[in-house]
Design a protein around this motif. Structure first.
Motif, PDB file in Angstrom:
ATOM      1  N   TRP A  45      13.426 -28.795 -34.063  1.00 59.84           N
ATOM      2  CA  TRP A  45      14.654 -29.687 -33.896  1.00 59.84           C
ATOM      3  C   TRP A  45      15.446 -29.855 -35.017  1.00 59.84           C
ATOM      4  O   TRP A  45      15.026 -29.808 -36.106  1.00 59.84           O
ATOM      5  N   THR A  71      21.924 -37.625 -28.054  1.00 61.00           N
ATOM      6  CA  THR A  71      22.236 -36.001 -28.227  1.00 61.00           C
ATOM      7  C   THR A  71      22.100 -35.668 -29.821  1.00 61.00           C
ATOM      8  O   THR A  71      22.733 -34.609 -29.944  1.00 61.00           O
ATOM      9  N   HIS A  75      18.886 -31.830 -31.373  1.00 60.29           N
ATOM     10  CA  HIS A  75      19.000 -30.513 -30.699  1.00 60.29           C
ATOM     11  C   HIS A  75      18.529 -29.635 -31.277  1.00 60.29           C
ATOM     12  O   HIS A  75      17.639 -29.489 -32.359  1.00 60.29           O
ATOM     13  N   GLU A 120      20.209 -23.631 -30.025  1.00 65.23           N
ATOM     14  CA  GLU A 120      20.883 -23.916 -28.803  1.00 65.23           C
ATOM     15  C   GLU A 120      22.429 -23.480 -28.879  1.00 65.23           C
ATOM     16  O   GLU A 120      22.900 -23.511 -29.911  1.00 65.23           O
ATOM     17  N   ARG A 177      29.694 -29.048 -30.875  1.00 61.06           N
ATOM     18  CA  ARG A 177      29.415 -29.920 -31.740  1.00 61.06           C
ATOM     19  C   ARG A 177      30.100 -29.921 -33.108  1.00 61.06           C
ATOM     20  O   ARG A 177      30.424 -28.967 -33.725  1.00 61.06           O
TER      21      ARG A 177
END
Length: 289
Positions: free
Chosen positions: A7, A65, A68, A72, A84
């Motif tokens: 992550w 959020t 992530h 992704e 983003r």
């Protein structure tokens, strides 16, 4: 073996969440303390509460959020823009107003706002000489005010007065009234003569309009600008040349006489919970809301 997913922490999204959180806290603070009434009209308070709820939801989404998965999809399929945004230092400037609003109380509008419209005040060469200024404390009016001291004074509405005074003058004068407002000493006027005024808003403080009426009492000389007072006295009319050029008295523009409230009682009071007069919002369907 199954490979564990990695992550990534999105600093830009976290900063967006912090900005939204600050604005949500600012709205909560002004609603909780009642300071919201110094910013918007009462009819818009519920709209502000709804906005606070929406910003809270956006804040939660931004924080959720922040994390992530690596790999992704990061760009939009249709326009190839990044989904983003990276952290921008300029975003931090957006936090300054909300942080200041949280740390310091919100002040209501005062007479200093009239300095920005000082060009509408008669200049020295245009002002009426003091020798021909109307005398202070007309004895007949003062006797009238005192004679009605035992009679219940009616609440004087500046909004209604602005709309109907010159059409229904005889219904207004020679009656006892009670009026709440702030003290404003116009430049060049005797210290015992003031304008007792309020700000009227239809939406928020940005569209505020000062409305006032002339008031006289020896007590006024001891009161500073922006002092909240409750004044009771008799209302009559007098010629006040040049007074209609003052911003709070613009509603009397072009009239020969001005309404004057000769005070028999002056009481200093705290600022009301709702310091502004609320102008009815015009309904385009034909009514008022």
């Amino acid at each position: 073996m199954m490979r564990s997913e990695s992550w990534q922490f999105d600093v830009g999204r976290f900063a967006q969440g912090m900005i939204l959180l600050n604005f949500a806290l600012f709205l909560y603070k002004v609603i909780k303390t009642g300071e919201i009434n110094r910013l918007v009209a009462p009819s818009f308070v519920f709209l502000t509460v709804g906005m606070m709820v929406l910003i809270c939801l956006m804040t939660v989404y931004a924080f959720v959020t922040c994390l992530h998965r690596n790999g992704e999809e990061s760009r939009c399929d249709c326009c190839d823009r990044p989904l983003r945004s990276p952290l921008r230092l300029s975003w931090l400037l957006l936090m300054v107003p909300s942080v200041l609003g949280i740390c310091f109380p919100v002040s209501s509008l005062g007479t200093s706002m009239l300095d920005t419209a000082r060009h509408t005040v008669p200049q020295e060469k245009d002002r009426v000489p003091s020798a021909v200024m109307p005398p202070l404390f007309d004895n007949r009016l003062l006797s009238l005010s005192q004679s009605h001291s035992s009679e219940k004074a009616a609440e004087l509405s500046l909004l209604d007065m602005q709309e109907h005074f010159y059409d229904k003058k005889e219904q207004y004068i020679k009656r006892p009234y009670r009026l709440t407002g702030i003290v404003y000493h116009p430049p060049g006027w005797p210290s015992e003569r003031i304008i007792l005024m309020r700000f009227a808003i239809s939406c928020c403080a940005a569209d505020a309009i000062p409305i006032g009426v002339i008031a006289e009492s020896p007590v006024m000389a001891r009161l500073k600008d922006n002092t909240w007072v409750n004044v009771q006295g008799g209302l009559n009319v007098r010629q006040m040349p040049g007074a209609d050029a003052l911003v709070p008295l613009n509603w009397t523009y072009g009239q020969v006489v001005q309404p004057v409230l000769t005070a028999s009682q002056v009481e200093v009071i705290p600022e009301p919970a709702e310091p502004y007069l609320s102008v009815p919002v015009i309904d385009l369907t034909g009514g008022e809301s």
